[in-house]
Scaffold this active site. Structure first.
Site, PDB file in Angstrom:
ATOM      1  N   GLY A   1     -57.484   8.854  18.499  1.00  0.00           N
ATOM      2  CA  GLY A   1     -58.226   7.598  18.699  1.00  0.00           C
ATOM      3  C   GLY A   1     -57.306   6.512  19.239  1.00  0.00           C
ATOM      4  O   GLY A   1     -57.448   5.340  18.908  1.00  0.00           O
TER       5      GLY A   1
ATOM      6  N   TYR B   1     -71.369   4.963   7.143  1.00  0.00           N
ATOM      7  CA  TYR B   1     -69.944   4.674   7.314  1.00  0.00           C
ATOM      8  C   TYR B   1     -69.239   4.700   5.949  1.00  0.00           C
ATOM      9  O   TYR B   1     -68.197   5.339   5.779  1.00  0.00           O
ATOM     10  CB  TYR B   1     -69.804   3.292   7.965  1.00  0.00           C
ATOM     11  CG  TYR B   1     -68.390   2.836   8.210  1.00  0.00           C
ATOM     12  CD1 TYR B   1     -67.640   3.373   9.243  1.00  0.00           C
ATOM     13  CD2 TYR B   1     -67.819   1.839   7.421  1.00  0.00           C
ATOM     14  CE1 TYR B   1     -66.350   2.925   9.482  1.00  0.00           C
ATOM     15  CE2 TYR B   1     -66.536   1.391   7.660  1.00  0.00           C
ATOM     16  CZ  TYR B   1     -65.805   1.939   8.692  1.00  0.00           C
ATOM     17  OH  TYR B   1     -64.527   1.509   8.930  1.00  0.00           O
TER      18      TYR B   1
ATOM     19  N   ASP C   1     -59.776  15.733  20.477  1.00  0.00           N
ATOM     20  CA  ASP C   1     -61.102  15.527  19.887  1.00  0.00           C
ATOM     21  C   ASP C   1     -61.061  16.132  18.488  1.00  0.00           C
ATOM     22  O   ASP C   1     -60.803  17.338  18.338  1.00  0.00           O
ATOM     23  CB  ASP C   1     -62.149  16.223  20.771  1.00  0.00           C
ATOM     24  CG  ASP C   1     -63.577  15.961  20.294  1.00  0.00           C
ATOM     25  OD1 ASP C   1     -63.776  15.705  19.086  1.00  0.00           O
ATOM     26  OD2 ASP C   1     -64.490  16.027  21.129  1.00  0.00           O
TER      27      ASP C   1
ATOM     28  N   GLY D   1     -58.713   3.229  20.866  1.00  0.00           N
ATOM     29  CA  GLY D   1     -59.643   2.394  20.100  1.00  0.00           C
ATOM     30  C   GLY D   1     -59.004   1.088  19.644  1.00  0.00           C
ATOM     31  O   GLY D   1     -57.885   0.742  20.041  1.00  0.00           O
TER      32      GLY D   1
HETATM   33  N1  SER Z   1     -64.639  -3.262  10.458  1.00  0.00           N
HETATM   34  C1  SER Z   1     -65.424  -2.193   9.932  1.00  0.00           C
HETATM   35  C2  SER Z   1     -66.853  -2.377  10.215  1.00  0.00           C
HETATM   36  O1  SER Z   1     -67.278  -3.511  10.242  1.00  0.00           O
HETATM   37  C3  SER Z   1     -65.233  -2.071   8.463  1.00  0.00           C
HETATM   38  O2  SER Z   1     -64.082  -1.401   8.158  1.00  0.00           O
HETATM   39  O3  SER Z   1     -67.556  -1.441  10.369  1.00  0.00           O
END
Ligand code: SER
Length: 319
Positions: free
Chosen positions: A8, A143, A54, A11
């Site tokens: 990553g 998440y 990946d 990113g």
């Molecule tokens: N910055 C992230 C988010 O807002 C949280 O770790 O998804």
């Protein structure tokens, strides 16, 4: 001498961490891992090797680890919270199947692994003020589910197989280099761009919503410092609370207005992001990180704001 793979690397965190590792550990090889469509460019491309990495391709990852004799992986591949709500299966695939691939390679080849967790690993039942290191973690977002599972799986590989896994729970990260994509805390980055460009900012988070935030240099420092820490001092591994500042939207807008008084803001609250933000801590207690590996942030809201505005003006060519 270290051989590091940053997964990553193009990113929000990876683009800066890769460059910092290359600068600060000069004898090291730091491979910039990327996926097609997010290729490294400019200094990131020119300052060291890069390879397609990946997390869903275990054989490809193993080949890179062998080719470069990798001893440490910074696993930064993830979908952020709001985008993960739109694509939960993809988030699971990247964050969980991807992590499992990395941990299996780490077990076979003796590689140390850093996989960040987040304020997103907490949920509505978590104590919100002074959130302890060890507490209730029942997040409601995909998440968050993947971040709690990341912590558990990483600890499992440490206890069962002795894999050197370590991580921190990052607050919302603020930086001027690479924009985050689809996070709940992104507003605290985007408002600086609007302020410097002289545009009105539309805030998706309601006033009064506190969240932990951190300036990127402190976050990068934390990741490297933890990976270099004396393992005999670590009572925890996955993951450490780290904190430097906590604010709600009005406070960061007021701080920016000290330097750019013309900043205009209107609210258009996004229910998905707001529900996530409300469930997250207001402020974390990071005393374990301070005790076990001497964590200490450098930036506060004021010094971050001065640095962000200075660098965004340079980047965006504004005065
Ligand atoms: N910055 C992230 C988010 O807002 C949280 O770790 O998804």
């Amino acid at each position: 001498m270290k051989n590091i793979l940053v997964v990553g690397s193009t990113g929000q965190i990876g683009s800066e961490l890769t460059m910092k590792l290359r600068r600060e550990i000069p004898q090291s090889t730091v491979v910039a891992g990327y996926i097609p469509g997010a290729e490294p460019k400019g200094a990131l491309l020119e300052s060291g090797p890069s390879a397609i990495a990946d997390v869903r391709d275990a054989a490809g990852l193993a080949e890179i680890v062998t080719r470069y004799k990798i001893d440490t992986i910074y696993n930064l591949a993830a979908l952020l919270s709001a985008v993960a709500e739109r694509k939960p299966l993809l988030a699971w695939d990247i964050q969980m199947n991807g992590l499992l691939n990395i941990l299996e390679i780490a077990r076979e080849k003796g590689v140390a692994v850093f996989t960040p967790s987040s304020i997103g690993s907490f949920g509505p039942e978590t104590p919100h003020v002074g959130t302890p290191q060890d507490t209730i973690q029942r997040p409601r977002s995909m998440y968050g589910v993947t971040k709690v599972a990341t912590e558990l799986l990483s600890d499992y590989y440490f206890h069962k197989y002795g894999v050197d896994t370590r991580s921190v729970r990052f607050p919302g990260l603020i930086s001027y280099t690479t924009l985050p994509g689809g996070g709940t805390t992104d507003y605290a980055v985007e408002v600086y761009y609007s302020a410097v460009k002289g545009e009105e900012f539309t805030c998706p988070i309601a006033p009064g919503t506190y969240m932990d935030m951190m300036y990127m240099p402190d976050a990068l420092h934390a990741a490297i410092m933890l990976m270099e820490a004396d393992p005999s001092r670590l009572k925890h591994r996955n993951s450490f609370n780290i904190a430097s500042m906590s604010f709600e939207p009005e406070q960061i807008f007021a701080k920016i207005r000290e330097y750019i008084p013309s900043l205009q803001v209107r609210y258009e609250v996004d229910p998905v992001r707001q529900a996530i933000a409300t469930s997250w801590p207001d402020s974390m207690d990071d005393s374990c990180a301070r005790e076990e590996w001497d964590w200490k942030p450098t930036y506060d809201m004021d010094s971050m704001t001065v640095d962000m505005i200075k660098n965004l003006r340079l980047k965006l060519g504004a005065q």
